[in-house]
Design a protein around this motif. Sequence first.
Motif, PDB file in Angstrom:
ATOM      1  N   LYS A 189      58.049   5.428 137.575  1.00  0.00           N
ATOM      2  CA  LYS A 189      57.976   4.915 136.259  1.00  0.00           C
ATOM      3  C   LYS A 189      59.532   4.186 135.856  1.00  0.00           C
ATOM      4  O   LYS A 189      60.514   4.839 136.137  1.00  0.00           O
ATOM      5  N   VAL A 190      59.439   3.155 135.021  1.00  0.00           N
ATOM      6  CA  VAL A 190      60.861   2.413 134.847  1.00  0.00           C
ATOM      7  C   VAL A 190      60.496   2.193 133.391  1.00  0.00           C
ATOM      8  O   VAL A 190      59.388   1.736 132.862  1.00  0.00           O
ATOM      9  N   LYS A 191      61.851   2.424 132.376  1.00  0.00           N
ATOM     10  CA  LYS A 191      61.822   2.257 131.069  1.00  0.00           C
ATOM     11  C   LYS A 191      62.532   0.707 131.010  1.00  0.00           C
ATOM     12  O   LYS A 191      63.602   0.498 131.687  1.00  0.00           O
ATOM     13  N   LEU A 192      61.853  -0.119 130.508  1.00  0.00           N
ATOM     14  CA  LEU A 192      62.506  -1.382 129.916  1.00  0.00           C
ATOM     15  C   LEU A 192      63.012  -1.448 128.766  1.00  0.00           C
ATOM     16  O   LEU A 192      62.464  -0.990 127.673  1.00  0.00           O
ATOM     17  N   ASN A 193      64.356  -2.083 128.402  1.00  0.00           N
ATOM     18  CA  ASN A 193      65.032  -2.026 126.989  1.00  0.00           C
ATOM     19  C   ASN A 193      65.209  -3.214 126.861  1.00  0.00           C
ATOM     20  O   ASN A 193      65.733  -4.225 127.632  1.00  0.00           O
ATOM     21  N   PHE A 194      65.071  -3.590 125.638  1.00  0.00           N
ATOM     22  CA  PHE A 194      65.257  -5.099 124.883  1.00  0.00           C
ATOM     23  C   PHE A 194      66.043  -5.044 123.623  1.00  0.00           C
ATOM     24  O   PHE A 194      65.888  -4.151 122.983  1.00  0.00           O
ATOM     25  N   ASP A 195      67.197  -5.759 123.514  1.00  0.00           N
ATOM     26  CA  ASP A 195      67.922  -5.971 122.381  1.00  0.00           C
ATOM     27  C   ASP A 195      68.355  -7.350 122.307  1.00  0.00           C
ATOM     28  O   ASP A 195      68.947  -7.836 123.034  1.00  0.00           O
TER      29      ASP A 195
END
Length: 203
Positions: A189-195
């Motif tokens: 499982k990998v969490k992708l983060n966008f800003d």
Amino acid sequence: MGLFGRKNTESAVATATLPVDPALAALTGDYTIDPAHSSIGFTVRHAMVTNVRGTFAEHEGTLKLDGSDPGASTASIDVRIASIDTGIADRDGHLRSGDFFDAEQFPLMSFRSTSAEQLGGDKYRITGDLTIKDVTKPLAIDLEFNGTATDVYGNERVGFEGSAEILRSAWGLTWNAALETGGVMVSDKVKLNFDISAIKNAA
């Protein structure tokens, strides 16, 4: 109604029954993502006990926002894999290698939106196609609209932040190593983060 997504009959019918928000209508236009003030990154569990965080320093993308018909809006993002940065050069080299992303053969990770929905208030869910290496699969990203601003240079900006979770194995990223104490070195499982900060293009 959503700010992103490919127009379809269902979304057109839905938005036709809703009043147009003047604040959203004012956003209509083409935008370019500003990489100097945006961040695309990830978090993954390492050795079952801690998290490793990284970012992709080089990325580009566009938004086409239609405030009067939000279902007609689109988003497109390309990320250069070789720009991966976890703060450890050896680890970054391993991630660029054939064990993981194979950045030489597959230099880009891309996302193309296909639809969207408003979850309530300024929260949206954007669905699209995520391509890593030679695998394309659907991805839903939960985003929060952070508002608009005119910066000191006169640029009109919009801001979004959000995240999504994927199983990296679904995109062919399967390398791992077993731990003596049980478990594996890298979680699936990998969490992708966008800003994201995007600048409205000149008319």
